[in-house]
Design a protein around this motif. Structure first.
Motif, short mmCIF file in Angstrom:
data_model
loop_
_atom_site.label_atom_id
_atom_site.label_comp_id
_atom_site.label_asym_id
_atom_site.label_seq_id
_atom_site.Cartn_x
_atom_site.Cartn_y
_atom_site.Cartn_z
N TRP A 1 65.26 43.40 47.56
CA TRP A 1 65.06 44.22 46.37
C TRP A 1 63.85 45.12 46.62
O TRP A 1 62.94 44.75 47.37
CB TRP A 1 64.72 43.38 45.15
CG TRP A 1 65.75 42.44 44.65
CD1 TRP A 1 66.71 41.81 45.35
CD2 TRP A 1 65.88 42.00 43.29
NE1 TRP A 1 67.43 40.99 44.52
CE2 TRP A 1 66.95 41.09 43.25
CE3 TRP A 1 65.20 42.27 42.11
CZ2 TRP A 1 67.35 40.46 42.07
CZ3 TRP A 1 65.61 41.65 40.94
CH2 TRP A 1 66.67 40.77 40.92
N ASP B 1 63.12 47.30 41.26
CA ASP B 1 64.34 46.59 40.87
C ASP B 1 64.02 45.17 40.41
O ASP B 1 64.56 44.68 39.41
CB ASP B 1 65.33 46.54 42.03
CG ASP B 1 65.93 47.89 42.35
OD1 ASP B 1 65.88 48.78 41.48
OD2 ASP B 1 66.44 48.05 43.48
N ARG B 2 63.16 44.50 41.17
CA ARG B 2 62.81 43.12 40.85
C ARG B 2 62.15 43.01 39.48
O ARG B 2 62.51 42.15 38.65
CB ARG B 2 61.90 42.56 41.96
CG ARG B 2 61.15 41.30 41.62
CD ARG B 2 62.07 40.10 41.37
NE ARG B 2 61.28 38.96 40.92
CZ ARG B 2 60.87 38.77 39.69
NH1 ARG B 2 61.19 39.64 38.73
NH2 ARG B 2 60.16 37.71 39.37
#
Length: 426
Positions: A407, A411-412
């Protein structure tokens, strides 16, 4: 019932800002563990009002002796010091220091809970976020005594050593780390366990976690930006054009086992490989490792950088050909993920879930941790120097892992904020 202010409106006006209160014994860092800071900043960037109550351990030999205090913009930080500093810093022996540290840890839990209760009386929160063992236990205390004000409770762990204790049936170790087990068992609305290779999801299952929801996520790893020109940076380090560059990146703690990397370097010297080994990081093992490099006769080929800002770590990684990570428990920490992202030749150990990321001879070199790996690892690295085609094959393999599994940090963190907000809406 969670607080309506998180999703409701006031007289038809725009929704009120959501509010989150962090409780933690881990302060922000510039030179390691970036996720501690990224988490509250992600909620801030999503429009939340963020408060962060934190106990800072100021022992000179601790994790913050080389870290300046950080107060991120838009986050209200309330900071206090870990107690019993003089007793914990005792030279009377590790056992006594450990006992005082455990007592201090309990005091930190109580202090976090008390300060959290006071903060909630002044201003209610939609979410109480317990970060790691002390923060989790403090958040649980607030819930148990009815001081949480109906807030959603989130528990967060960066990984755990409990799986290893349980699998090895280490009863004494389990007993002295009962606080970790109690934290993992604690009831909450959401528990977020980092997938760092220590199999924290298995630990949660085995101790009987009472969390209503579980997220088991690997950390993010971004493509570095604004890197210094590789050859220019290598020249500044004194690296010759034909020298192989090895790098390890970690806090210099005993269980990180940088001594294994030094042993590999010694074998490379014996094999006649021209190299420079960059040991990036600071910590309690710094002086011992320096002495070890002298004892092994490789001091002239090892550069101990000391602690460096995360932005500079990428330049050292970029300058390197081979990344070495030989921790005792698991090696799926941020440095390994960053090395995967940067397509480095990787040398590591098959412990924890590291083997889920690295396949020997395809995406890196990975060895049995129960054996002395210095000779075989050095031999394989020497082969990579001679066999450019094999080295290219390993780089292609690790880049494929990066594409398929990594990721970005954005995104995480977006996934986490989104899940917390969805739970509030239920």
């Amino acid at each position: 019932m969670y607080r309506a202010s998180a999703i409701g409106t006031l007289n038809g006006q725009e929704p009120m800002s959501k509010k989150i209160l962090f409780l933690s014994a881990l302060d922000f860092k510039e030179k390691s563990i970036q996720v501690i800071r990224k988490t509250p900043e992600a909620f801030r960037d999503a429009g939340w009002e963020v408060r962060y109550i934190v106990a800072r351990d100021n022992l000179p030999r601790g994790n913050y002796g080389y870290e300046a205090e950080i107060n991120p913009a838009g986050i209200r930080v309330e900071r206090f010091a870990w107690p019993l500093a003089r007793l914990r810093n005792t030279q009377a022996g590790r056992a006594l220091s450990y006992v005082w540290t455990k007592i201090a840890s309990l005091a930190v839990v109580l202090q976090l809970a008390l300060r959290g209760a006071q903060a909630l009386r002044r201003e209610a929160a939609d979410v109480i976020y317990g970060y790691e063992v002390q923060g989790v236990l403090a958040a649980r205390l607030l819930k148990m005594v009815g001081a949480s004000g109906g807030a959603l409770v989130v528990h967060r762990f960066q990984g755990t050593s409990v799986t290893e204790m349980l699998e090895g049936r280490q009863r004494v170790r389990q007993l002295v780390n009962l606080d970790q087990i109690l934290a993992l068992r604690s009831a909450c609305d959401l528990v977020i366990m980092t997938d760092d290779g220590t199999k924290g999801n298995e630990a949660l299952r085995r101790v009987g976690s009472r969390a209503a929801n579980l997220r088991f996520w690997v950390n993010g790893a971004d493509e570095p930006k604004e890197l210094q020109p590789t050859q220019e940076f290598r020249r500044r380090l004194g690296v010759g054009p034909d020298e192989l560059v090895l790098v390890s990146v970690s806090r210099l703690a005993g269980w990180k086992r940088v001594d294994r990397g030094l042993a590999i370097a010694e074998e490379l010297k014996r094999l006649g490989v021209a190299f420079v080994y960059l040991v990036v990081g600071g910590g309690s093992e710094y002086e011992r490792l320096e002495r070890l490099s002298r004892d092994l006769g490789i001091a002239d080929q090892v550069i101990f950088t000391g602690p460096v800002p995360q932005s500079d770590v990428y330049d050292y990684m970029n300058a390197a050909d081979v990344f070495i990570s030989t921790y005792d428990m698991s090696n799926v920490g941020n440095p390994l993920l960053e090395a995967i992202r940067m397509g480095k030749l990787i040398v590591t150990l098959r412990n924890g879930a590291t083997g889920d990321w690295i396949t020997h001879g395809q995406s890196g070199l990975i060895y049995d941790p129960s054996q002395d790996i210095s000779q075989v690892a050095a031999s394989d690295i020497a082969r990579l120097v001679r066999d450019a085609a094999w080295a290219d094959e390993l780089r292609k393999g690790v880049r494929a892992v990066a594409r398929e599994r990594l990721w970005t940090w954005r995104d995480r963190m977006n996934a986490e904020v989104s899940d917390v907000e969805m739970l509030l809406e239920k």
